[in-house]
Enzyme design. Structure first.
Site, PDB file in Angstrom:
ATOM      1  N   ASP A  80      68.168  42.807 109.473  1.00 30.73           N
ATOM      2  CA  ASP A  80      67.692  43.988 110.210  1.00 30.73           C
ATOM      3  C   ASP A  80      67.454  43.556 111.657  1.00 30.73           C
ATOM      4  O   ASP A  80      66.302  43.469 112.109  1.00 30.73           O
ATOM      5  CB  ASP A  80      66.418  44.525 109.562  1.00 30.73           C
ATOM      6  CG  ASP A  80      66.668  44.989 108.146  1.00 30.73           C
ATOM      7  OD1 ASP A  80      67.404  45.966 107.961  1.00 30.73           O
ATOM      8  OD2 ASP A  80      66.176  44.338 107.207  1.00 30.73           O
ATOM      9  N   SER A 124      70.755  42.890 100.015  1.00 30.07           N
ATOM     10  CA  SER A 124      69.962  44.059 100.376  1.00 30.07           C
ATOM     11  C   SER A 124      69.562  44.778  99.104  1.00 30.07           C
ATOM     12  O   SER A 124      70.330  44.807  98.136  1.00 30.07           O
ATOM     13  CB  SER A 124      70.808  45.003 101.244  1.00 30.07           C
ATOM     14  OG  SER A 124      70.242  46.297 101.260  1.00 30.07           O
ATOM     15  N   GLY A 137      67.047  36.937  99.452  1.00 28.41           N
ATOM     16  CA  GLY A 137      66.808  37.074 100.896  1.00 28.41           C
ATOM     17  C   GLY A 137      65.319  37.136 101.191  1.00 28.41           C
ATOM     18  O   GLY A 137      64.806  36.422 102.062  1.00 28.41           O
ATOM     19  N   HIS A 138      64.604  37.994 100.448  1.00 24.28           N
ATOM     20  CA  HIS A 138      63.147  38.072 100.636  1.00 24.28           C
ATOM     21  C   HIS A 138      62.496  36.714 100.330  1.00 24.28           C
ATOM     22  O   HIS A 138      61.583  36.279 101.019  1.00 24.28           O
ATOM     23  CB  HIS A 138      62.531  39.092  99.674  1.00 24.28           C
ATOM     24  CG  HIS A 138      62.956  40.505  99.911  1.00 24.28           C
ATOM     25  ND1 HIS A 138      63.771  41.188  99.047  1.00 24.28           N
ATOM     26  CD2 HIS A 138      62.663  41.366 100.918  1.00 24.28           C
ATOM     27  CE1 HIS A 138      63.951  42.413  99.496  1.00 24.28           C
ATOM     28  NE2 HIS A 138      63.307  42.549 100.630  1.00 24.28           N
ATOM     29  N   MET A 151      59.413  45.853 101.364  1.00 27.58           N
ATOM     30  CA  MET A 151      59.314  47.109 100.606  1.00 27.58           C
ATOM     31  C   MET A 151      59.621  46.840  99.131  1.00 27.58           C
ATOM     32  O   MET A 151      59.910  47.752  98.369  1.00 27.58           O
ATOM     33  CB  MET A 151      60.266  48.155 101.185  1.00 27.58           C
ATOM     34  CG  MET A 151      59.897  48.524 102.635  1.00 27.58           C
ATOM     35  SD  MET A 151      60.402  50.161 103.145  1.00 27.58           S
ATOM     36  CE  MET A 151      62.174  50.027 102.998  1.00 27.58           C
ATOM     37  N   GLY A 152      59.579  45.564  98.726  1.00 27.85           N
ATOM     38  CA  GLY A 152      59.756  45.221  97.316  1.00 27.85           C
ATOM     39  C   GLY A 152      61.209  45.167  96.887  1.00 27.85           C
ATOM     40  O   GLY A 152      62.106  45.072  97.717  1.00 27.85           O
TER      41      GLY A 152
END
Ligand code: PAF
Length: 292
Positions: A152, A187, A36-37, A30-31
């Site tokens: 998640d 996050s 982490g991404h 979700m950008g």
């Protein structure tokens, strides 16, 4: 890296890579990308030649009164990070492109049982929104591999079940949680924390670790441990939503058949809802192995 905003454009582009025999590795996001991404993108690069990342803040997975409107949107900075990681395609559709008739008449995919507890209980409809958008994204990208973060944890298990139940030809890979030096799980919502809240936030992971240690040391009255943990969280300044010690496969209570345990927590700090988890493997003779 080429950015596509239409389903048609992305499909045609990916078709050429697939025709050359490239493996398509997909990272849905979700950008507001953080390390982490980017660790998911790095994992994708290891697993195939063509890395596709999507950035779409999916209205269908936000409930009334949740943070859809103020969810951080940082597309220009995200693009630079993805380019630097060697992403092949960014898919950044509008809400109209994903839901041309609006979200109301959109067909939806619900994943029963595993979505009824934990975040599914606190956020009704959330996982149906996630399963629906991930199904659409899988149909658009048709990836060989899709990468999700283990922070998640329930979402990952929901996606695994959905892929299994619906015979989707996608390999789902989970990547360990990326943490700040003080242990706070990265996050996009951490940016909402005030300085005081940010100072308290690492307690979430510390408390998880303390209770994992207790289980590893042989405490097995899980209900009692959960009650204590809720008290610890409140004392640290959180407003706990849940702290549950679960069977990692079912996300239900631990039974004699449980092999892996996951301890999951959701708690508010001010107006920010944080989630985190730790896992441990229960060995046949009561020995435990602690994981991330
Ligand atoms: O984890 C997320 O960022 C989202 O839930 C996902 C998987 C991209 C679906 O919108």
């Amino acid at each position: 890296m080429k950015t596509h905003t239409t389903v048609y454009g992305l499909r045609h582009a990916i078709a050429r890579n697939r025709a050359q025999g490239q493996r398509i590795c997909f990272v849905p996001t979700m950008g507001n990308l953080h390390e982490g991404h980017l660790s998911l993108v790095k994992e994708a690069k290891l697993r195939g030649e063509c890395v596709v990342v999507s950035i779409f803040v999916n209205p269908l997975q936000f409930g009334a009164g949740e943070d859809l409107d103020c969810y951080p949107r940082t597309l220009a900075a995200d693009k630079e990070k993805l380019f630097a990681e060697g992403t092949c395609y960014l898919f950044a559709p509008t809400v109209d492109e994903m839901y041309p008739g609006g979200t109301g008449p959109q067909s939806q995919l619900s994943v029963p049982d595993i979505t009824e507890t934990l975040c599914g209980a606190s956020r009704p409809g959330h996982f149906t929104g996630v399963a629906t958008v991930v199904t659409k994204l899988f149909n658009i990208v048709q990836p060989d591999v899709a990468i999700f973060g283990k922070k998640d944890f329930q979402q990952l298990q929901v996606i695994r079940k959905m892929v299994d139940d619906m015979c989707m030809p996608v390999e789902v890979v989970g990547v360990d949680t990326h943490r700040a030096e003080d242990g706070l799980a990265l996050s996009s919502r951490n940016g909402f924390l005030s300085d005081d809240e940010r100072a308290i936030a690492p307690r979430l992971h510390q408390i998880l670790q303390e209770y994992r240690e207790a289980i590893a040391n042989g405490f097995d009255n899980y209900a009692e441990l959960e009650r204590h943990a809720i008290r610890d969280l409140s004392a640290a300044g959180f407003e706990p939503d849940y702290f549950n010690i679960c069977d990692a496969a079912t996300l239900r209570a631990v039974t004699a058949k449980t092999e892996d345990i996951v301890i999951l927590v959701a708690a508010r700090l001010g107006s920010t809802r944080l989630i985190d988890n730790v896992t441990l493997i229960l060995a046949p003779h009561g020995d435990c192995r602690m994981l991330g």
